[in-house]
Design an enzyme around this catalytic site. Structure first.
Site, PDB file in Angstrom:
ATOM      1  N   HIS A  32       0.889  -1.046   0.042  1.00 24.80           N
ATOM      2  CA  HIS A  32       0.135   0.100   0.016  1.00 24.80           C
ATOM      3  C   HIS A  32       0.977   1.204   0.006  1.00 24.80           C
ATOM      4  CE1 HIS A  32      -3.556   2.478   0.739  1.00 24.80           C
ATOM      5  NE2 HIS A  32      -3.874   2.199   1.678  1.00 24.80           N
ATOM      6  N   HIS A  34      -2.019  -2.751  -9.946  1.00 19.51           N
ATOM      7  CA  HIS A  34      -3.385  -2.353  -8.955  1.00 19.51           C
ATOM      8  C   HIS A  34      -4.435  -3.173  -8.994  1.00 19.51           C
ATOM      9  CE1 HIS A  34      -5.854   0.590  -7.289  1.00 19.51           C
ATOM     10  NE2 HIS A  34      -4.832   1.278  -7.105  1.00 19.51           N
ATOM     11  N   ASP A  67       1.996   5.247  -6.831  1.00 19.86           N
ATOM     12  CA  ASP A  67       3.270   5.368  -6.264  1.00 19.86           C
ATOM     13  C   ASP A  67       4.554   5.582  -7.131  1.00 19.86           C
ATOM     14  OD1 ASP A  67       2.268   5.394  -3.556  1.00 19.86           O
ATOM     15  OD2 ASP A  67       1.549   3.168  -3.943  1.00 19.86           O
TER      16      ASP A  67
HETATM   17  N1  CMC Z   1       5.447  -6.660 -10.042  1.00 21.23           N
HETATM   18  C1  CMC Z   1       5.434  -7.737 -10.588  1.00 21.23           C
HETATM   19  N2  CMC Z   1       4.346  -8.594 -10.589  1.00 21.23           N
HETATM   20  C2  CMC Z   1       3.067  -8.037 -10.209  1.00 21.23           C
HETATM   21  C3  CMC Z   1       3.067  -6.851  -9.630  1.00 21.23           C
HETATM   22  C4  CMC Z   1       4.229  -5.820  -9.695  1.00 21.23           C
HETATM   23  N3  CMC Z   1       4.274  -4.773  -9.181  1.00 21.23           N
HETATM   24  N4  CMC Z   1       1.592  -6.609  -9.468  1.00 21.23           N
HETATM   25  C5  CMC Z   1       1.053  -7.752  -9.833  1.00 21.23           C
HETATM   26  N5  CMC Z   1       1.859  -8.706 -10.181  1.00 21.23           N
HETATM   27  C6  CMC Z   1       1.830  -9.898 -10.861  1.00 21.23           C
HETATM   28  C7  CMC Z   1       1.684 -10.934  -9.337  1.00 21.23           C
HETATM   29  O1  CMC Z   1       2.911 -11.392  -9.361  1.00 21.23           O
HETATM   30  C8  CMC Z   1       0.599 -11.983 -10.011  1.00 21.23           C
HETATM   31  O2  CMC Z   1       1.045 -12.724 -10.794  1.00 21.23           O
HETATM   32  P1  CMC Z   1       0.849 -14.359 -10.815  1.00 21.23           P
HETATM   33  O3  CMC Z   1      -0.491 -14.489 -10.817  1.00 21.23           O
HETATM   34  O4  CMC Z   1       1.726 -14.895 -11.979  1.00 21.23           O
HETATM   35  O5  CMC Z   1       1.587 -14.864  -9.453  1.00 21.23           O
HETATM   36  C9  CMC Z   1      -0.275 -11.014 -10.820  1.00 21.23           C
HETATM   37  O6  CMC Z   1       0.208  -9.842 -11.212  1.00 21.23           O
HETATM   38  C10 CMC Z   1      -1.409 -10.682  -9.717  1.00 21.23           C
HETATM   39  O7  CMC Z   1      -1.018 -10.129  -8.490  1.00 21.23           O
HETATM   40  P2  CMC Z   1      -1.768  -9.971  -7.409  1.00 21.23           P
HETATM   41  O8  CMC Z   1      -0.825  -9.930  -6.028  1.00 21.23           O
HETATM   42  O9  CMC Z   1      -2.759 -11.127  -7.090  1.00 21.23           O
HETATM   43  O10 CMC Z   1      -2.691  -8.658  -7.590  1.00 21.23           O
HETATM   44  P3  CMC Z   1      -3.403  -7.772  -6.648  1.00 21.23           P
HETATM   45  O11 CMC Z   1      -4.561  -7.232  -7.176  1.00 21.23           O
HETATM   46  O12 CMC Z   1      -3.656  -8.698  -5.325  1.00 21.23           O
HETATM   47  O13 CMC Z   1      -2.063  -6.693  -6.255  1.00 21.23           O
HETATM   48  C11 CMC Z   1      -0.834  -4.857  -5.866  1.00 21.23           C
HETATM   49  C12 CMC Z   1      -2.120  -5.477  -6.397  1.00 21.23           C
HETATM   50  C13 CMC Z   1      -0.888  -3.486  -5.816  1.00 21.23           C
HETATM   51  C14 CMC Z   1      -0.555  -5.374  -4.425  1.00 21.23           C
HETATM   52  C15 CMC Z   1       0.266  -5.460  -6.850  1.00 21.23           C
HETATM   53  O14 CMC Z   1       0.046  -4.981  -7.981  1.00 21.23           O
HETATM   54  C16 CMC Z   1       1.737  -5.185  -6.064  1.00 21.23           C
HETATM   55  O15 CMC Z   1       2.124  -5.948  -5.259  1.00 21.23           O
HETATM   56  N6  CMC Z   1       2.144  -3.920  -6.789  1.00 21.23           N
HETATM   57  C17 CMC Z   1       3.558  -3.542  -6.007  1.00 21.23           C
HETATM   58  C18 CMC Z   1       3.426  -2.795  -4.704  1.00 21.23           C
HETATM   59  C19 CMC Z   1       2.570  -1.379  -5.216  1.00 21.23           C
HETATM   60  O16 CMC Z   1       3.039  -0.624  -5.978  1.00 21.23           O
HETATM   61  N7  CMC Z   1       1.600  -0.995  -4.218  1.00 21.23           N
HETATM   62  C20 CMC Z   1       0.749   0.081  -4.352  1.00 21.23           C
HETATM   63  C21 CMC Z   1      -0.301  -0.069  -4.804  1.00 21.23           C
HETATM   64  S1  CMC Z   1      -1.312   1.484  -5.518  1.00 21.23           S
HETATM   65  C22 CMC Z   1      -1.460   2.615  -4.197  1.00 21.23           C
HETATM   66  C23 CMC Z   1      -1.641   2.205  -3.155  1.00 21.23           C
HETATM   67  O17 CMC Z   1      -2.802   1.450  -2.779  1.00 21.23           O
HETATM   68  O18 CMC Z   1      -1.052   2.673  -1.760  1.00 21.23           O
END
Ligand code: CMC
Length: 400
Positions: A244, A283, A334
């Site tokens: 987050h 996201h 971010d």
């Molecule tokens: N880098 C690499 N792979 C990613 C990323 C990333 N940043 N984001 C998603 N993926 C991949 C993930 O590995 C997964 O692949 P697989 O199914 O092959 O394992 C797939 O995409 C789905 O990921 P998820 O974690 O199930 O998706 P989610 O909706 O739960 O995650 C998220 C959303 C924001 C937690 C994630 O994109 C992430 O970890 N991003 C990096 C951290 C980040 O930038 N956070 C800020 C979010 S926006 C502002 C806020 O809320 O503060």
């Protein structure tokens, strides 16, 4: 010998399900993905169209045109302020920007090198502790507390940083905006017009965002009828995580580690090989690019040009391209927040507290909205542990 329950039983869920009672067979959306958990009139996060709306106004219409003072008023009161309402609101914020005793003295006692988000969490908790009206529930009382917290959070962050770096805390200056005051109190020099409006736009763009994790946390705490401060302290705790709010700090650490635009491709390759996450990418809700990102990118670019050091922007832009080519991952809020805040001279360690400063308005508006039409937030869990284990008296238990 009976094994203790598996602390990570998720993978075994279907094998251990007992019976087909409604709660057991109910569909579970991991991470509540796609679940609509309630109504709000504060902001609309449209994941399909990649749009963000505050109280009816698209963020594109507000960015760079409405100040954080105007947007915080909009979020809290539901309408943009008139000139005289804005003047009153700005005066109110200015009057609450100075920390009341004994807070300044207590801040000096806190461990200066603790994590800035942990320090902020503690400081906001202290604000509540010393507020004799902390438990008052009326709308007017909660709004009063919100003004204090929105106004004083930047003062707290700047004060804690100056104490950490051996400096003297600087009082806010009258006549400076919310954003400009923060830069003054942190850095000890008045920002340029461009720097002040860059931080102002950052605060505006991050002021609210639907039922994100920290806001939902604040609403859940409010749902129990706990006080305003408890909700905000819990929200700060939720924002602290790298998935987050701490993603902005991690994104900057990533840029620093990469070091030059030429190193972007090998860095991305290493990350892919190691199955690591790119911070500031992806996201849960937006199916394309986060609508805030293009504004932050434009501002970071302009700040880079003004500073004469385009490196951080160049690395970011190349990383955006290479990660998109490799994984079709879009940037989120971010990503360009990192270079933007860096160009403003804000230390990387403080980045997540900047997010918190911005989100104070949104959290406060959600606390008020939740309290105005409250029902306890209490979902169900599907139990996947064992049943009917025979009780073994302490003296007969063997180590597993
Ligand atoms: N880098 C690499 N792979 C990613 C990323 C990333 N940043 N984001 C998603 N993926 C991949 C993930 O590995 C997964 O692949 P697989 O199914 O092959 O394992 C797939 O995409 C789905 O990921 P998820 O974690 O199930 O998706 P989610 O909706 O739960 O995650 C998220 C959303 C924001 C937690 C994630 O994109 C992430 O970890 N991003 C990096 C951290 C980040 O930038 N956070 C800020 C979010 S926006 C502002 C806020 O809320 O503060």
């Amino acid at each position: 010998m009976t094994q203790p329950p598996d602390p990570h039983p998720r993978q075994k869920a279907s094998a251990t399900l007992a019976g087909d009672q409604p709660a057991q067979s109910a569909e579970i959306r991991r991470g509540l993905e796609g679940v609509v958990a309630g109504d709000t009139a504060i902001s609309d996060v449209d994941g399909q169209r990649c749009q963000l709306i505050y109280r009816g106004y698209p963020i594109d219409a507000l960015a760079g045109r409405a100040s954080y003072e105007e947007v915080s008023y909009l979020l809290l009161y539901g309408a943009l302020p008139t000139r005289s309402q804005l003047a009153d609101w700005s005066r109110e914020l200015a009057s609450r920007r100075i920390l009341d005793p004994p807070l300044p003295a207590i801040l000096q006692q806190l461990p200066p090198h603790a994590d800035p988000m942990a320090l902020l969490r503690s400081a906001v908790s202290l604000l509540g502790l010393y507020d004799p009206k902390a438990e008052e529930e009326s709308l007017e009382a909660v709004r009063r507390k919100a003004v204090t917290v929105i106004a004083s959070t930047p003062t707290i962050v700047a004060t804690l940083w100056r104490l950490r770096t051996g400096g003297r805390a600087l009082p806010p200056k009258s006549g400076l905006s919310h954003a400009a005051n923060f830069l003054w109190m942190l850095l000890g020099t008045e920002p340029t017009e461009q720097q002040a409006s860059a931080l102002d736009a950052y605060f505006t763009l991050l002021a609210d965002h639907g039922f994100n994790a920290s806001t939902f946390t604040a609403r859940t705490v409010t749902g129990t009828k706990a006080d305003y401060y408890s909700a905000i302290v819990a929200a700060i705790g939720s924002l602290k995580g790298p998935l987050h709010g701490a993603a902005n700090r991690k994104a900057m650490e990533m840029l620093l580690e990469i070091g030059t635009a030429e190193q972007v491709e090998p860095y991305v390759q290493r990350m892919l090989t190691d199955h690591k996450r790119f911070m500031g990418f992806g996201h849960r809700v937006y199916k394309g690019e986060d609508p805030r990102a293009k504004h932050l990118k434009r501002i970071a670019h302009a700040l880079g040009q003004a500073s004469g050091e385009m490196k951080w922007f160049a690395i970011s832009e190349r990383l955006q391209e290479v990660v998109w080519e490799a994984k079709r991952l879009s940037i989120n809020v971010d990503f360009y927040s990192a270079s933007l805040l860096h160009y403003l001279g804000i230390p990387t360690e403080l980045f997540t507290t900047m997010f918190a400063c911005a989100r104070m308005a949104g959290w406060s508006a959600h606390v008020i909205e939740q309290a105005g039409d409250n029902r306890l937030i209490r979902p169900l869990a599907r139990y996947v542990g064992p049943h009917n284990l025979p009780f073994v008296p302490l003296e007969h238990r063997a180590p597993s």
